[in-house]
Design a protein around this motif. Structure first.
Motif, PDB file in Angstrom:
ATOM      1  N   ALA A  93      31.539  35.471  39.635  1.00 51.53           N
ATOM      2  CA  ALA A  93      32.547  36.145  40.458  1.00 51.53           C
ATOM      3  C   ALA A  93      33.239  37.229  39.646  1.00 51.53           C
ATOM      4  CB  ALA A  93      33.561  35.130  40.980  1.00 51.53           C
ATOM      5  N   PRO A  94      32.637  38.406  39.535  1.00 49.34           N
ATOM      6  CA  PRO A  94      33.223  39.461  38.712  1.00 49.34           C
ATOM      7  C   PRO A  94      34.476  40.074  39.315  1.00 49.34           C
ATOM      8  CG  PRO A  94      31.290  40.271  39.880  1.00 49.34           C
ATOM      9  CD  PRO A  94      31.356  38.799  40.141  1.00 49.34           C
ATOM     10  N   HIS A  95      35.414  40.382  38.440  1.00 50.49           N
ATOM     11  CA  HIS A  95      36.589  41.185  38.751  1.00 50.49           C
ATOM     12  C   HIS A  95      36.748  42.212  37.644  1.00 50.49           C
ATOM     13  CE1 HIS A  95      37.936  38.466  41.929  1.00 50.49           C
ATOM     14  NE2 HIS A  95      37.750  37.449  41.101  1.00 50.49           N
ATOM     15  N   THR A  96      37.456  43.289  37.945  1.00 45.48           N
ATOM     16  CA  THR A  96      37.718  44.260  36.884  1.00 45.48           C
ATOM     17  C   THR A  96      38.649  43.628  35.856  1.00 45.48           C
ATOM     18  OG1 THR A  96      39.676  45.226  37.930  1.00 45.48           O
ATOM     19  CG2 THR A  96      37.516  46.138  38.546  1.00 45.48           C
ATOM     20  N   ILE A  97      38.613  44.153  34.660  1.00 41.40           N
ATOM     21  CA  ILE A  97      39.460  43.609  33.597  1.00 41.40           C
ATOM     22  C   ILE A  97      40.939  43.788  33.938  1.00 41.40           C
ATOM     23  CG2 ILE A  97      39.585  45.690  32.134  1.00 41.40           C
ATOM     24  CD1 ILE A  97      38.952  43.712  29.762  1.00 41.40           C
ATOM     25  N   GLU A  98      41.260  44.863  34.672  1.00 39.60           N
ATOM     26  CA  GLU A  98      42.648  45.084  35.087  1.00 39.60           C
ATOM     27  C   GLU A  98      43.097  44.005  36.078  1.00 39.60           C
ATOM     28  OE1 GLU A  98      40.890  48.688  33.524  1.00 39.60           O
ATOM     29  OE2 GLU A  98      40.262  47.431  35.223  1.00 39.60           O
ATOM     30  N   GLU A  99      42.204  43.594  36.958  1.00 37.54           N
ATOM     31  CA  GLU A  99      42.535  42.541  37.924  1.00 37.54           C
ATOM     32  C   GLU A  99      42.743  41.194  37.239  1.00 37.54           C
ATOM     33  OE1 GLU A  99      40.184  44.062  41.944  1.00 37.54           O
ATOM     34  OE2 GLU A  99      39.032  43.148  40.305  1.00 37.54           O
ATOM     35  N   LYS A 100      42.033  40.965  36.158  1.00 32.02           N
ATOM     36  CA  LYS A 100      42.149  39.690  35.445  1.00 32.02           C
ATOM     37  C   LYS A 100      43.368  39.630  34.535  1.00 32.02           C
ATOM     38  CE  LYS A 100      39.742  36.596  35.390  1.00 32.02           C
ATOM     39  NZ  LYS A 100      39.819  35.364  36.225  1.00 32.02           N
TER      40      LYS A 100
END
Length: 455
Positions: A317-324
């Protein structure tokens, strides 16, 4: 000879044994397994020396979120399936929480169309089910779908988890003929826990509290209730991404997988991480359900080995690093794992915790059996040549430079693995070779035949 390959003297890991043999592939199919195939049929084949290498059936990942359509800033079918084949995964089943949610056959067909053009690996997709489309799903012949699922739909709005509504489960389980794969947590318990921690920390809740908010009790009570309703109707229930040792005791291992109506899985991150890793990795290992204790991690592995847990997945489940990197309540749940799933399991093998044969069983054989996937998941003559060639003695370290996820990061960065995928074959085509993706060859739609549920 068109599209033929001979892999010589390779250690074949398949169906509970390892044996050295040659394997001949022609036009996408495993044509011969044995020793010294006829020179005449192989003289124009590409020859790969498999000496001291191990050949596995291609991994089938039964739960991924490849983000297309609608969330392609995080990942898409082309990028994430490319990462998958780089890690030895040759087939995947994608979840319905794209934008729009996959709640109609028209949206489902569009995902199949995209995959037919863009996927490196073979593919299938769950149809989403929630209260909004329940009556429509009940009128369908659901055997046309590899499964129906509510997973991830709770991100759209509260109340989309089947586990929170016994009445909804009762209706669905009584009539649905396909596998019903559910996210098993009770939102009422999670919300009560959130109130307690907000009272103490306001919005600045430490990530270490995540497994206490999304607690083991919330998972256990949810899974226990869902199993009871499924047993009432003899429905085909599959509990996704199990995270607690307590839940493992709710599942059977006294009958073969082919006879089970109620099945479950563990995602690789729950065999690798525990709550002690939150201090080091923070929200980068925030998943729903949460990574829990070392006792839970050990209990999940034990249940995997004794067959209460049936398959291994990634819940990629990828998210951008900013979202994480946002504060706890704003940080998105999920992380990319599909490129590194097999590596994690091979590392556990290196530590003496699981056999190579068991890895092939749980990542390939059993996924094909559970979902009724035809002519894949095993190394057999007449089956599709979905294969992963591995060097068990080739250390390397995960870094941003070798991560292929579109989001560009992994919670495993800095981790050194001691095995390496050398070649990945999808339908006989070499799609990954010695560290690089090869010429693109689109994967195929998975064909399946399930036993029916809901008697």
């Amino acid at each position: 000879m068109e599209n033929s390959t001979l892999i010589k003297k390779v250690n074949i890991v398949n169906e509970g044994q390892i044996k050295i043999a040659d394997i001949f592939i022609r036009n996408g199919i495993i044509e011969y397994i044995g020793s010294s195939p006829s020179f005449e049929i192989t003289k124009l084949a590409r020859v790969i020396d498999g000496t001291d290498k191990h050949l596995f059936p291609g991994v089938i990942d039964g739960q991924v979120h490849f983000r297309e359509p609608g969330l392609t800033h995080k990942g898409d079918i082309y990028s994430e399936s490319g990462a998958a084949v780089a890690g030895g995964t040759t087939s995947f089943i994608d979840m319905p929480n794209t934008v729009p949610n996959v709640l109609t056959t028209e949206i489902l067909d569009e995902k199949f169309r995209i995959a037919a053009e863009k996927s490196w690996a073979n593919y299938s997709f769950f149809l989403g089910v929630n209260k909004d489309n329940l009556e429509t799903v009940l009128e369908m012949d659901t055997t046309q779908f590899i499964g129906v699922s509510d997973d991830g739909l709770y991100f759209t709005k509260r109340g989309n988890l089947l586990a929170d509504s016994p009445d909804t489960m009762d209706k669905l389980f009584s009539k649905c003929k396909s596998i019903i794969a559910i996210h098993s947590e009770l939102e009422e318990i999670i919300e009560e826990n959130e109130k307690i921690f907000r009272a103490n920390y306001r919005d600045d809740v430490p990530i270490e509290k995540h497994p206490l908010i999304r607690s083991g009790e919330g998972c256990y009570q949810s899974t226990k209730r869902a199993i009871a309703i499924a047993e009432k109707y003899k429905a085909r229930l599959h509990i996704l991404h199990l995270t607690t040792e307590a839940e493992t005791h709710l599942f059977r291992n006294d009958i073969p997988l082919s006879e089970k109506n109620i099945t479950t899985e563990v995602s690789v991150q729950n065999l690798w991480f525990s709550d002690k890793d939150y201090t080091r990795l923070g929200t980068f290992i925030k998943w729903n359900p949460a990574i829990k204790t070392e006792k839970d991690r050990e209990g999940l592995l034990k249940a995997l080995l004794d067959d209460r847990i049936d398959i291994i997945t990634t819940d990629h489940a990828p998210h951008t690093i900013e979202e994480k990197q946002k504060p706890y309540f704003q940080s998105m749940s999920g992380a990319p794992m599909v490129q590194h799933a097999l590596y994690i399991m091979l590392e556990l093998y290196k530590r003496g915790l699981i056999s190579l044969e068991k890895i092939a069983e749980k990542m390939s054989h059993n996924v094909a059996v559970l979902y009724g996937i035809e002519k894949r998941g095993f190394i057999r003559e007449g089956y599709f040549a979905d294969l992963t060639l591995v060097d068990l003695n080739s250390p390397w370290t995960v870094s941003k430079e070798n991560v292929l996820y579109k989001c560009g990061w992994s919670p495993l960065e800095g981790e050194t693995f001691h095995s390496k995928v050398i070649h990945t074959f999808v339908n006989g085509n070499v799609v990954y070779e010695n560290g690089s993706l090869s010429r693109f060859c689109a994967g195929r739609r998975l064909e399946f035949k399930q036993k029916s549920g809901a008697k």
